[in-house]
Design a protein around this motif. Sequence first.
Motif, mmCIF file in Angstrom:
data_model
loop_
_atom_site.group_PDB
_atom_site.id
_atom_site.type_symbol
_atom_site.label_atom_id
_atom_site.label_comp_id
_atom_site.label_asym_id
_atom_site.label_seq_id
_atom_site.Cartn_x
_atom_site.Cartn_y
_atom_site.Cartn_z
ATOM 1 N N LEU A 34 0.882 -1.167 0.000
ATOM 2 C CA LEU A 34 0.000 0.000 0.000
ATOM 3 C C LEU A 34 0.919 1.216 0.000
ATOM 4 C CD1 LEU A 34 -2.417 -1.144 2.845
ATOM 5 C CD2 LEU A 34 -2.969 -1.059 0.414
ATOM 6 N N TYR A 35 0.510 2.272 -0.657
ATOM 7 C CA TYR A 35 1.303 3.496 -0.618
ATOM 8 C C TYR A 35 0.591 4.445 0.333
ATOM 9 C CZ TYR A 35 4.768 6.840 -2.017
ATOM 10 O OH TYR A 35 5.832 7.709 -2.002
ATOM 11 N N VAL A 36 1.230 4.653 1.481
ATOM 12 C CA VAL A 36 0.555 5.332 2.581
ATOM 13 C C VAL A 36 1.275 6.641 2.896
ATOM 14 C CG1 VAL A 36 -0.170 5.145 4.989
ATOM 15 C CG2 VAL A 36 -0.267 3.147 3.489
ATOM 16 N N ILE A 37 0.526 7.712 2.746
ATOM 17 C CA ILE A 37 1.089 9.046 3.021
ATOM 18 C C ILE A 37 0.541 9.541 4.363
ATOM 19 C CG2 ILE A 37 1.420 9.592 0.587
ATOM 20 C CD1 ILE A 37 -1.514 11.177 2.194
ATOM 21 N N ARG A 38 1.119 10.618 4.853
ATOM 22 C CA ARG A 38 0.583 11.215 6.087
ATOM 23 C C ARG A 38 0.243 12.685 5.843
ATOM 24 N NH1 ARG A 38 4.855 11.091 10.080
ATOM 25 N NH2 ARG A 38 6.210 10.745 8.307
ATOM 26 N N HIS A 39 -0.856 13.102 6.466
ATOM 27 C CA HIS A 39 -1.281 14.498 6.334
ATOM 28 C C HIS A 39 -2.087 14.858 7.577
ATOM 29 C CE1 HIS A 39 -3.390 18.058 4.692
ATOM 30 N NE2 HIS A 39 -2.326 18.150 3.922
ATOM 31 N N GLU A 40 -1.882 16.070 8.076
ATOM 32 C CA GLU A 40 -2.578 16.522 9.287
ATOM 33 C C GLU A 40 -4.100 16.414 9.144
ATOM 34 O OE1 GLU A 40 -2.204 17.451 12.492
ATOM 35 O OE2 GLU A 40 -0.271 16.495 12.124
ATOM 36 N N ARG A 41 -4.595 16.678 7.906
ATOM 37 C CA ARG A 41 -6.049 16.639 7.683
ATOM 38 C C ARG A 41 -6.391 15.458 6.764
ATOM 39 N NH1 ARG A 41 -7.458 20.857 4.689
ATOM 40 N NH2 ARG A 41 -5.369 21.562 4.222
#
Length: 362
Positions: free
Chosen positions: A280-287
Motif C-alpha cells: 500500500l502506498y501510505v502518506i501522512r497528512h494533518e487533515r
Amino acid sequence: MPVSLFDTKTPLEPLRDQLRAAIDAVVDRGTYILGPDVTAFEQEFAAYLGAGHAVGVANGTEAITIALRALGVGPGDEVVVPSFTFYASAEAIPPTGARPVFCDVDPDTFCITADTVRKVLTPRTKAVIAVHLFGNVAPVPEIAALGVPVLEDAAQAAGSRSGDGRPGALGTIGTFSFFPSKNLGGMGDGGAITTSDAALAERVRMLRFHGSRDKQTFELVGHNSRLDELQAAVLRVQLPHLDAWSDGRRAAASHYEAEGLGELVALPRTVPGSEPAWHLYVIRHERADELAAALGPAGIGTKAYYRVPAHRQPAMRAWAEGVELPATDEVARTHLAIPLSPVLAREQAAEVVAAVRAAAAA
Ligand SMILES: Cc1ncc(COP(=O)(O)O)c(C=O)c1O
C-alpha cells in the motif's frame, strides 16, 4: 480519469489461461490437501526468498500463532508487537497463552525499530514480531541484535528486498499471508511460514497437521492449518511474476515522487538499503480525513487502514492498560493509503497528485 485504490485484476489478465490450466490439473488429479503443488510451491517460495524452508498454512494469522508456538512461546511469556499494524499481528499472540506487549513505531517508516523494542523488553520477552508494514522493510538485524528471536510478519512484504536479503529470510522465522489482495495473493485464504532452521521447520510442519508426522501418533496439540492444493497451484503460476509486479509497485511510488507528491504530504521513508515492494502506498497528512473526503468525489480511491490501532481495540483491553504509544497515535490519525498497484501508470499518478494538490489547497 478515476484511479482506484488497488487493482488486483489487471496483472492477472495475461495469466488467465495458465491459471485455468493449473486449476484443471488439480481437479484432474483429485488430490486437494498436501499434494504435489503444495510441496513444489513450498520449495519454490523458499528458494525465491533465500530461506531454507517454507511451510504452507491456512492463512497469515494462523501462520503467526503457529510460528510463535514453534519458537516455544507459551503461557507466562511476552511477545512484543507493534500496535500500528493489521489487528491480526497482535490477535495471533493470545492463542499461544502469551501476552502481547505493544511497542511504538518510527512514524516515517511505519515499522518498529531497535529503540522502540528496547523500551518494552523484559526478562519474560520470548519473541519480537517485526511487521514489514505496507511492504516497507523493518530493520530486522538491528532488532535481532537485542538478543530475542524475531518473527517477521511479512504478510504485506512479498517481493520486498533489503541489503540483508528478503523479508521472511531476515529473522528467526517469517510469516506470510496469501489473501487475494496481497502482493502475492491466492484465490482464497492461504499463508506460509519460512525459516532457515530445520528443527523449527519440522516443528511447524507438525503443528500445522494436528501435531503429527503421520496422522497416527499425535506428539503435540497442534492445528489443522494447511495451504490447499488449489491455492498452491494458483500461487505457483504467480510467483515467477512477483518480481516484475514488485518493480511495477516501486515504479508507481517513483511516479508519485516525480510528480511532486512529497511537497504536499509526508511520503513513507524506506529503511536505508531496502527496496520495498509497496503493498500500500501510505502518506501522512494533518487533515487526512478531509483529504480522503475530497479525493473520493474526484474519483481517487483512498483508505485509512488503521485509524484505531491494535492496542485501542476492545479485545486487546486486558493488555493495553497504561500503554502510551505517541508515534502510533499520530500515524493512526494522519495516515492515508492512496492508489497503488503494479500497473499504476505515470498519468494515473499525475491525476492523483493533481487531486491531492487541489484538496490540500482547499
Ligand atoms: C500485517 C498483517 N499480518 C497478518 C495478516 C493476516 O493474514 P490473513 O488475513 O491471511 O490471516 C495480514 C493480512 O490480512 C496482515 O496485513
